[in-house]
Design a protein around this motif. Structure first.
Motif, PDB file in Angstrom:
ATOM      1  N   ILE A  42       0.857  -1.176   0.000  1.00  0.00           N
ATOM      2  CA  ILE A  42       0.000   0.000   0.000  1.00  0.00           C
ATOM      3  C   ILE A  42       0.898   1.233   0.000  1.00  0.00           C
ATOM      4  CG2 ILE A  42      -0.166   0.115   2.527  1.00  0.00           C
ATOM      5  CD1 ILE A  42      -3.107   0.925   2.192  1.00  0.00           C
ATOM      6  N   VAL A  43       0.560   2.213  -0.832  1.00  0.00           N
ATOM      7  CA  VAL A  43       1.320   3.458  -0.924  1.00  0.00           C
ATOM      8  C   VAL A  43       0.318   4.608  -0.949  1.00  0.00           C
ATOM      9  CG1 VAL A  43       3.098   2.266  -2.285  1.00  0.00           C
ATOM     10  CG2 VAL A  43       1.360   3.636  -3.463  1.00  0.00           C
ATOM     11  N   CYS A  44       0.821   5.853  -0.850  1.00  0.00           N
ATOM     12  CA  CYS A  44      -0.102   6.978  -0.957  1.00  0.00           C
ATOM     13  C   CYS A  44       0.586   8.220  -1.509  1.00  0.00           C
ATOM     14  CB  CYS A  44      -0.768   7.285   0.378  1.00  0.00           C
ATOM     15  SG  CYS A  44       0.317   7.980   1.635  1.00  0.00           S
ATOM     16  N   PHE A  45      -0.221   9.099  -2.041  1.00  0.00           N
ATOM     17  CA  PHE A  45       0.214  10.385  -2.562  1.00  0.00           C
ATOM     18  C   PHE A  45      -0.514  11.484  -1.797  1.00  0.00           C
ATOM     19  CE2 PHE A  45       0.691   7.323  -5.944  1.00  0.00           C
ATOM     20  CZ  PHE A  45       1.853   7.678  -6.610  1.00  0.00           C
ATOM     21  N   LEU A  46       0.246  12.452  -1.245  1.00  0.00           N
ATOM     22  CA  LEU A  46      -0.349  13.593  -0.562  1.00  0.00           C
ATOM     23  C   LEU A  46      -0.516  14.716  -1.578  1.00  0.00           C
ATOM     24  CD1 LEU A  46       1.002  11.806   1.689  1.00  0.00           C
ATOM     25  CD2 LEU A  46       1.199  13.894   3.030  1.00  0.00           C
ATOM     26  N   CYS A  57       0.878  16.194  -6.357  1.00  0.00           N
ATOM     27  CA  CYS A  57       1.917  16.270  -5.339  1.00  0.00           C
ATOM     28  C   CYS A  57       2.743  17.535  -5.535  1.00  0.00           C
ATOM     29  CB  CYS A  57       2.838  15.060  -5.435  1.00  0.00           C
ATOM     30  SG  CYS A  57       2.103  13.511  -4.902  1.00  0.00           S
ATOM     31  N   ALA A  58       3.033  18.221  -4.448  1.00  0.00           N
ATOM     32  CA  ALA A  58       3.861  19.424  -4.529  1.00  0.00           C
ATOM     33  C   ALA A  58       5.340  19.080  -4.588  1.00  0.00           C
ATOM     34  CB  ALA A  58       3.582  20.331  -3.333  1.00  0.00           C
ATOM     35  N   ALA A  59       5.726  17.894  -4.121  1.00  0.00           N
ATOM     36  CA  ALA A  59       7.135  17.494  -4.092  1.00  0.00           C
ATOM     37  C   ALA A  59       7.220  15.982  -4.106  1.00  0.00           C
ATOM     38  CB  ALA A  59       7.823  18.046  -2.840  1.00  0.00           C
ATOM     39  N   ASP A  60       8.379  15.462  -4.502  1.00  0.00           N
ATOM     40  CA  ASP A  60       8.586  14.009  -4.531  1.00  0.00           C
ATOM     41  C   ASP A  60       8.338  13.377  -3.171  1.00  0.00           C
ATOM     42  OD1 ASP A  60       9.274  14.188  -7.197  1.00  0.00           O
ATOM     43  OD2 ASP A  60      11.436  14.072  -6.848  1.00  0.00           O
ATOM     44  N   GLU A  61       8.670  14.108  -2.106  1.00  0.00           N
ATOM     45  CA  GLU A  61       8.539  13.566  -0.753  1.00  0.00           C
ATOM     46  C   GLU A  61       7.087  13.342  -0.335  1.00  0.00           C
ATOM     47  OE1 GLU A  61      12.374  15.314  -1.452  1.00  0.00           O
ATOM     48  OE2 GLU A  61      10.375  16.217  -1.601  1.00  0.00           O
ATOM     49  N   ASP A  62       6.132  13.871  -1.120  1.00  0.00           N
ATOM     50  CA  ASP A  62       4.720  13.662  -0.825  1.00  0.00           C
ATOM     51  C   ASP A  62       4.207  12.339  -1.379  1.00  0.00           C
ATOM     52  OD1 ASP A  62       4.436  16.030   0.581  1.00  0.00           O
ATOM     53  OD2 ASP A  62       3.964  17.192  -1.210  1.00  0.00           O
ATOM     54  N   PHE A  63       5.097  11.545  -1.950  1.00  0.00           N
ATOM     55  CA  PHE A  63       4.804  10.179  -2.378  1.00  0.00           C
ATOM     56  C   PHE A  63       5.393   9.248  -1.316  1.00  0.00           C
ATOM     57  CE2 PHE A  63       6.194   6.768  -5.694  1.00  0.00           C
ATOM     58  CZ  PHE A  63       5.184   5.921  -5.279  1.00  0.00           C
ATOM     59  N   VAL A  64       4.524   8.609  -0.536  1.00  0.00           N
ATOM     60  CA  VAL A  64       4.971   7.762   0.568  1.00  0.00           C
ATOM     61  C   VAL A  64       4.874   6.304   0.131  1.00  0.00           C
ATOM     62  CG1 VAL A  64       4.551   7.075   2.968  1.00  0.00           C
ATOM     63  CG2 VAL A  64       4.246   9.465   2.270  1.00  0.00           C
ATOM     64  N   PHE A  65       6.019   5.628   0.095  1.00  0.00           N
ATOM     65  CA  PHE A  65       6.077   4.238  -0.349  1.00  0.00           C
ATOM     66  C   PHE A  65       7.322   3.597   0.253  1.00  0.00           C
ATOM     67  CE2 PHE A  65       8.859   6.440  -3.063  1.00  0.00           C
ATOM     68  CZ  PHE A  65       9.581   5.603  -3.889  1.00  0.00           C
ATOM     69  N   TYR A  66       7.727   2.421  -0.238  1.00  0.00           N
ATOM     70  CA  TYR A  66       8.778   1.658   0.434  1.00  0.00           C
ATOM     71  C   TYR A  66      10.148   2.309   0.381  1.00  0.00           C
ATOM     72  CZ  TYR A  66       9.344  -0.074  -4.382  1.00  0.00           C
ATOM     73  OH  TYR A  66       9.490  -0.156  -5.740  1.00  0.00           O
ATOM     74  N   ASN A  67      10.359   3.256  -0.526  1.00  0.00           N
ATOM     75  CA  ASN A  67      11.627   3.990  -0.565  1.00  0.00           C
ATOM     76  C   ASN A  67      11.534   5.365   0.093  1.00  0.00           C
ATOM     77  OD1 ASN A  67      13.303   2.097  -1.692  1.00  0.00           O
ATOM     78  ND2 ASN A  67      12.934   2.740  -3.796  1.00  0.00           N
ATOM     79  N   ASN A  68      10.366   5.726   0.578  1.00  0.00           N
ATOM     80  CA  ASN A  68      10.148   6.990   1.288  1.00  0.00           C
ATOM     81  C   ASN A  68       9.050   6.730   2.312  1.00  0.00           C
ATOM     82  OD1 ASN A  68      10.281   9.828   1.887  1.00  0.00           O
ATOM     83  ND2 ASN A  68       8.407  10.100   0.686  1.00  0.00           N
ATOM     84  N   LEU A  69       9.431   6.324   3.509  1.00  0.00           N
ATOM     85  CA  LEU A  69       8.491   5.762   4.469  1.00  0.00           C
ATOM     86  C   LEU A  69       7.647   6.786   5.216  1.00  0.00           C
ATOM     87  CD1 LEU A  69      10.635   2.858   5.977  1.00  0.00           C
ATOM     88  CD2 LEU A  69       8.883   2.741   4.191  1.00  0.00           C
ATOM     89  N   ASP A  71       6.058  11.197   5.048  1.00  0.00           N
ATOM     90  CA  ASP A  71       6.016  12.503   4.388  1.00  0.00           C
ATOM     91  C   ASP A  71       6.850  13.494   5.199  1.00  0.00           C
ATOM     92  OD1 ASP A  71       3.702  14.717   5.613  1.00  0.00           O
ATOM     93  OD2 ASP A  71       3.948  12.750   6.538  1.00  0.00           O
ATOM     94  N   PRO A  72       7.133  14.698   4.649  1.00  0.00           N
ATOM     95  CA  PRO A  72       8.002  15.656   5.349  1.00  0.00           C
ATOM     96  C   PRO A  72       7.511  16.072   6.735  1.00  0.00           C
ATOM     97  CG  PRO A  72       7.825  16.253   3.033  1.00  0.00           C
ATOM     98  CD  PRO A  72       6.834  15.151   3.271  1.00  0.00           C
ATOM     99  N   THR A  73       6.198  16.010   6.990  1.00  0.00           N
ATOM    100  CA  THR A  73       5.676  16.416   8.295  1.00  0.00           C
ATOM    101  C   THR A  73       5.698  15.272   9.305  1.00  0.00           C
ATOM    102  OG1 THR A  73       3.352  15.824   7.897  1.00  0.00           O
ATOM    103  CG2 THR A  73       4.097  17.971   7.081  1.00  0.00           C
ATOM    104  N   GLY A  74       5.935  14.050   8.849  1.00  0.00           N
ATOM    105  CA  GLY A  74       5.866  12.896   9.730  1.00  0.00           C
ATOM    106  C   GLY A  74       4.449  12.479  10.067  1.00  0.00           C
ATOM    107  N   SER A  75       3.481  13.003   9.340  1.00  0.00           N
ATOM    108  CA  SER A  75       2.074  12.725   9.627  1.00  0.00           C
ATOM    109  C   SER A  75       1.582  11.437   8.988  1.00  0.00           C
ATOM    110  CB  SER A  75       1.194  13.884   9.136  1.00  0.00           C
ATOM    111  OG  SER A  75       1.608  15.112   9.693  1.00  0.00           O
ATOM    112  N   ALA A  95      -4.842  15.319  12.100  1.00  0.00           N
ATOM    113  CA  ALA A  95      -4.766  16.598  12.815  1.00  0.00           C
ATOM    114  C   ALA A  95      -3.373  17.201  12.675  1.00  0.00           C
ATOM    115  CB  ALA A  95      -5.124  16.406  14.283  1.00  0.00           C
ATOM    116  N   LYS A  96      -2.364  16.363  12.816  1.00  0.00           N
ATOM    117  CA  LYS A  96      -0.979  16.817  12.667  1.00  0.00           C
ATOM    118  C   LYS A  96      -0.720  17.303  11.256  1.00  0.00           C
ATOM    119  CE  LYS A  96       3.739  14.996  13.300  1.00  0.00           C
ATOM    120  NZ  LYS A  96       4.495  13.772  13.703  1.00  0.00           N
ATOM    121  N   LEU A  97      -1.239  16.565  10.263  1.00  0.00           N
ATOM    122  CA  LEU A  97      -1.055  16.962   8.869  1.00  0.00           C
ATOM    123  C   LEU A  97      -1.729  18.298   8.582  1.00  0.00           C
ATOM    124  CD1 LEU A  97      -0.032  16.207   6.033  1.00  0.00           C
ATOM    125  CD2 LEU A  97      -2.242  15.104   5.641  1.00  0.00           C
TER     126      LEU A  97
END
Length: 197
Positions: A42-46, A57-69, A71-75, A95-97
């Protein structure tokens, strides 16, 4: 627990007003037709709202998957198993996000057959692929959405989205699949294709 069909949703903020931390849990069973091991995740895009009404997505880091566990906020964090035991999760602190990145209006949740195109595997090689939305604190099941035979030909499917509307968070079941796998979602959400699978 609510059983959702494609196009249906639940207003999480109203139905569970004291809950802001959720788990999106992907489960499945191997199909008897599978002649080799099937790996899923399972993966997701913010996503943020664009001027043209689309969400990307505003940045590559907003793609959360097995190589990027996370997002930048940790939410939003990806908690993979070993891809073969039928359980893979995302943890979301909405709420954190909302506090740390209020521009995010959607979290698109995708199920992927790992290297499905190269291995000639699709959702017809698994049974009962289901995403559950769970209260992360009480571990209570809130809603679930199960893919159907209509999705058997795909290698990546948008299970659903956590969507913010008017300050309230909803989960909406989608069930939109692509034959090109995860790469198609990467492109659709405005990112450059590297080696996502």
């Amino acid at each position: 627990m609510i059983n959702l069909k494609k196009g249906e949703g639940i207003n999480l903020s109203k139905a569970h007003p004291n809950t802001t931390r959720f788990i999106a849990d992907l489960t499945w069973d191997p199909s008897p037709v599978a002649t080799q091991r099937v790996e899923m995740e399972i993966v997701c895009f913010l996503l943020t709202q664009q001027d043209d009404g689309s969400r990307k997505c505003a940045a590559d880091e907003d793609f959360v998957f097995y190589n990027n566990l996370k997002d930048p906020t940790g939410s939003v964090t990806h908690n993979p198993d070993d891809w073969q035991h039928g359980d893979d999760t995302l943890r979301l602190d909405l709420a954190k996000l909302s506090q740390r990145n209020p521009d995010i209006t959607e979290i698109s949740v995708i199920a992927e057959i790992y290297e499905g195109i190269d291995r000639r595997q699709d959702f017809g090689h698994v049974n009962h692929a289901t995403v559950k939305v769970i209260d992360a604190d009480s571990k209570t099941d809130i809603a679930q959405f199960r893919l159907t035979e209509e999705d058997a030909q795909f290698t990546a499917v948008q299970l659903g989205s956590f969507v913010q509307e008017g300050g309230e968070w909803h989960f909406k079941a989608v069930g939109k699949g692509y034959l090109k796998g995860l790469e198609a979602f990467v492109i659709a959400y405005g990112l450059q294709v590297g080696t996502p699978e």
